[in-house]
Design a protein around this motif. Structure first.
Motif, PDB file in Angstrom:
ATOM      1  N   GLN A  67     -40.580  -8.359  71.950  1.00 45.16           N
ATOM      2  CA  GLN A  67     -41.617  -7.542  71.318  1.00 45.16           C
ATOM      3  C   GLN A  67     -41.814  -7.953  69.862  1.00 45.16           C
ATOM      4  OE1 GLN A  67     -41.599  -3.263  72.157  1.00 45.16           O
ATOM      5  NE2 GLN A  67     -41.970  -2.844  69.996  1.00 45.16           N
ATOM      6  N   LEU A  68     -40.715  -8.156  69.145  1.00 46.09           N
ATOM      7  CA  LEU A  68     -40.813  -8.550  67.743  1.00 46.09           C
ATOM      8  C   LEU A  68     -41.469  -9.916  67.587  1.00 46.09           C
ATOM      9  CD1 LEU A  68     -37.301  -7.364  66.479  1.00 46.09           C
ATOM     10  CD2 LEU A  68     -39.515  -6.280  66.036  1.00 46.09           C
ATOM     11  N   ARG A  93     -39.735   4.856  71.000  1.00 44.23           N
ATOM     12  CA  ARG A  93     -40.396   4.500  69.738  1.00 44.23           C
ATOM     13  C   ARG A  93     -39.514   4.821  68.538  1.00 44.23           C
ATOM     14  NH1 ARG A  93     -43.944   0.926  71.615  1.00 44.23           N
ATOM     15  NH2 ARG A  93     -45.373   1.846  73.154  1.00 44.23           N
ATOM     16  N   LEU A 102     -43.564 -11.459  69.847  1.00 42.53           N
ATOM     17  CA  LEU A 102     -44.958 -11.438  70.297  1.00 42.53           C
ATOM     18  C   LEU A 102     -45.854 -10.793  69.248  1.00 42.53           C
ATOM     19  CD1 LEU A 102     -44.476 -10.519  74.066  1.00 42.53           C
ATOM     20  CD2 LEU A 102     -45.031 -12.756  73.102  1.00 42.53           C
ATOM     21  N   ASP A 103     -45.298  -9.878  68.473  1.00 45.40           N
ATOM     22  CA  ASP A 103     -46.083  -9.278  67.388  1.00 45.40           C
ATOM     23  C   ASP A 103     -46.468 -10.312  66.331  1.00 45.40           C
ATOM     24  OD1 ASP A 103     -46.094  -6.774  68.514  1.00 45.40           O
ATOM     25  OD2 ASP A 103     -44.428  -5.998  67.326  1.00 45.40           O
ATOM     26  N   GLN A 104     -45.775 -11.447  66.315  1.00 44.95           N
ATOM     27  CA  GLN A 104     -46.081 -12.495  65.340  1.00 44.95           C
ATOM     28  C   GLN A 104     -47.161 -13.461  65.823  1.00 44.95           C
ATOM     29  OE1 GLN A 104     -44.486 -11.885  62.469  1.00 44.95           O
ATOM     30  NE2 GLN A 104     -43.542 -10.232  63.669  1.00 44.95           N
ATOM     31  N   ALA A 152     -57.236  -9.053  71.595  1.00 48.87           N
ATOM     32  CA  ALA A 152     -55.811  -8.708  71.596  1.00 48.87           C
ATOM     33  C   ALA A 152     -55.264  -8.556  73.007  1.00 48.87           C
ATOM     34  CB  ALA A 152     -55.592  -7.420  70.808  1.00 48.87           C
ATOM     35  N   GLU A 176     -36.851   2.151  68.215  1.00 54.85           N
ATOM     36  CA  GLU A 176     -37.459   0.885  67.787  1.00 54.85           C
ATOM     37  C   GLU A 176     -37.726   0.901  66.283  1.00 54.85           C
ATOM     38  OE1 GLU A 176     -40.922   0.282  70.139  1.00 54.85           O
ATOM     39  OE2 GLU A 176     -39.814  -0.004  72.007  1.00 54.85           O
ATOM     40  N   ARG A 177     -38.273   2.010  65.805  1.00 51.17           N
ATOM     41  CA  ARG A 177     -38.533   2.111  64.361  1.00 51.17           C
ATOM     42  C   ARG A 177     -37.228   2.060  63.572  1.00 51.17           C
ATOM     43  NH1 ARG A 177     -42.862   5.552  66.162  1.00 51.17           N
ATOM     44  NH2 ARG A 177     -41.416   7.317  66.306  1.00 51.17           N
ATOM     45  N   LYS A 230     -50.300  -9.425  76.490  1.00 53.99           N
ATOM     46  CA  LYS A 230     -49.871  -8.041  76.662  1.00 53.99           C
ATOM     47  C   LYS A 230     -48.385  -7.989  76.978  1.00 53.99           C
ATOM     48  CE  LYS A 230     -50.541  -3.957  79.617  1.00 53.99           C
ATOM     49  NZ  LYS A 230     -51.239  -3.399  80.811  1.00 53.99           N
TER      50      LYS A 230
END
Length: 527
Positions: A472-473, A298, A475-477, A484, A301-302, A488
């Motif tokens: 991941q970036l 994490r 799919l967040d869109q 939700a 990623e941040r 996944k």
């Protein structure tokens, strides 16, 4: 992005191509033939005028693969016994206008008999140019080839797969034309040009799936698709095209996919290329020390999507920005700080593969940097080597699959088995338009049009070929369509073929089982 193909054998080039191609267009290729239901070849033809004409006419419809065979099988697993029927065979693809044979597509189906229609899942691998053996014998099928620490020269021995998806779904493994034992019968534009393209490939597989369903009488079963790598990319496209074939897909499992090729193959000056890969490099560094956990990623990623991106945007002319990112990247990746500073905090894939285990004289795989082999040129500034994952699995996987066909499934084919067909990748038609292929729009449509559809996207954390953070970036869109949990993302220990690790293969089995349970749950009134 540095292209690992410059450092791998030609045998691995086809499989790598789809995932790291530097410049591709949008989906393209012939389409009309696959949109129509295939008409049967003419029952009888007028007498040929001469012998040559007769030969040409027969060659267009002659099937060369053996007749389908079905055998009863039993495997003993912890806490359960599975009895099932295994069928090895092929499905013809015919010209919609005259019935001429275009291709024979080989498949292996595993079906558990019963009175209630079970779900059925259609499975394929990627490449383009890879047969479905990787998922069949690596993760999903009833038998498994142990891949960890396997010697290339050791005769492969299959074992019962405790994580087989036969627990909750029947399985149909499909080899696209030109892979496995599947053959293209037509030549020229009627041959590989028809099948070896983004759209042509998806349309062909949609026809194969529809024909298998009708042939097996499985119209009342819920249908799912699972695909790995480029197979994960094609899965939403195939699902979308199946609607035109009169078939609805209830769920997708996309394994180590690329969902937008614009995220890969970007040149050095594009900041997002480095953002996408840094978390996977950090994961591999943690894994090498036995410290990997999803939570441990994490922070990186941040950082990757925050301060790293901001400093990358300032460019290599900003000495302070280069100093900041070099220190952080060296800490995350475990590489020599002086080397990272020299590269301005921008570590390409080939450098990371070679440097992570350089002190031991080992080279890592682009698919998992912690799967290693000896570097043939350990003291040279550059090296040429076979990728340890592709090079290490090609021979045993091919032998295991041909042995299964011949001695268990009783289907013997007198032609080479194409586990990785490099001709497919080198001749693939990516299209001529400016936009690079992506399936984000297909995913949105599949989820929006049917409220029961569910999608599971899974990645190995260490994968440098299809890095998880890029997906991941994206799919967040994707908006939330009702709930939700219909879309996944799961990230497991390991690389592109993370299922070579017991813990990750079990996690994939359990997450897929949960998707199937949710997708097959009866819809309550009012929903």
């Amino acid at each position: 992005m540095t292209n690992p193909r410059s450092h791998v054998s030609r045998h691995g080039a086809a499989f790598l191509l789809a995932l790291i191609v530097a410049s591709v267009g949008a989906a393209g290729g012939p389409s009309a033939w696959a949109q129509h239901r295939d008409r049967a070849a003419p029952a009888a033809a007028a007498p040929a005028v001469n012998g040559a004409a007769a030969h040409a006419a027969s060659a267009s419809t002659e099937r060369k693969l053996p007749a389908d065979t079905t055998t009863d099988q039993t495997i003993e697993l912890p806490g359960r016994t599975l009895n099932f029927r295994a069928t090895a065979g092929s499905i013809p693809l015919n010209n919609a206008d005259d019935g001429a044979l275009l291709a024979e597509v080989a498949y292996v189906a595993y079906v558990v008999p019963g009175d209630v229609p079970r779900p059925v899942t259609f499975v394929f691998n990627g490449g383009p140019g890879a047969a479905s053996a990787y998922l069949d014998l690596g993760a999903v099928g009833p038998w498994r080839l142990p891949l960890a620490h396997f010697s290339i020269s050791e005769p492969p021995k299959l074992i019962a797969n405790a994580e087989t998806w036969l627990d909750f779904t029947d399985l149909v493994f499909i080899d696209p034309p030109g892979t496995g034992y599947s053959r293209i019968a037509a030549s020229g534009d009627e041959g590989r040009g028809r099948f070896w393209s983004v759209d042509g490939d998806a349309e062909a597989l949609a026809v194969v799936i529809r024909k298998w369903i009708e042939q097996a009488g499985r119209q009342q079963s819920l249908k799912f698709i699972a695909g790995e790598s480029y197979g994960g990319f094609r899965a939403p496209k195939v699902a979308h095209l199946l609607k035109d074939q009169g078939v609805g897909i209830r769920g997708l499992v996309m394994i180590s996919p690329v969902i937008d090729f614009a995220n890969l193959g970007e040149p050095r000056h594009v900041p997002m290329a480095w953002v996408n890969r840094l978390p996977s490099m950090a994961a591999a560094a943690l894994d090498a020390k036995g410290q990997y956990s999803r939570e441990a990623l994490r922070d990186v990623e941040r950082y990757a999507a925050g301060d790293y991106l901001l400093d990358l945007m300032k460019g290599e002319r900003d000495a302070a920005a280069v100093a900041r990112i070099s220190a952080r990247v060296a800490a995350f990746t475990g590489l020599d700080p002086a080397l990272v500073q020299k590269l301005a905090g921008r570590i390409d894939t080939a450098t990371f593969q070679r440097e992570l285990h350089r002190a031991q004289g080992l080279i890592g795989s682009a698919y998992d940097p912690n799967v290693t082999a000896y570097d043939p040129n350990p003291t040279s500034p550059t090296s040429h080597y076979s990728d340890p994952v592709l090079g290490g699995t090609r021979a045993p996987m091919t032998t295991a699959m041909t042995d299964l066909y011949e001695h268990v499934l009783n289907w013997r084919v007198d032609r080479p088995y194409e586990l990785l067909n490099e001709d497919v990748g080198s001749h693939w038609n990516w299209g001529n338009r400016q936009a690079r292929p992506q399936v984000v729009d297909d995913l949105r449509s599949d989820l929006a049009e049917d409220a029961q559809v569910r999608v599971l996207v899974v990645h190995g954390a260490n994968d440098l070929v299809a890095p998880y953070f890029a997906d991941q970036l994206l799919l967040d869109q994707v908006p939330i369509y009702g709930s939700a949990d219909r879309l996944k993302l799961a990230v497991y220990p390991g690389g592109h073929m993370f299922y070579d690790r017991d813990v990750s293969r079990r996690a994939l089995h359990d997450d897929a089982a949960a998707l199937f349970a949710a997708a097959t749950k009866p819809v309550a009134k009012g929903e």
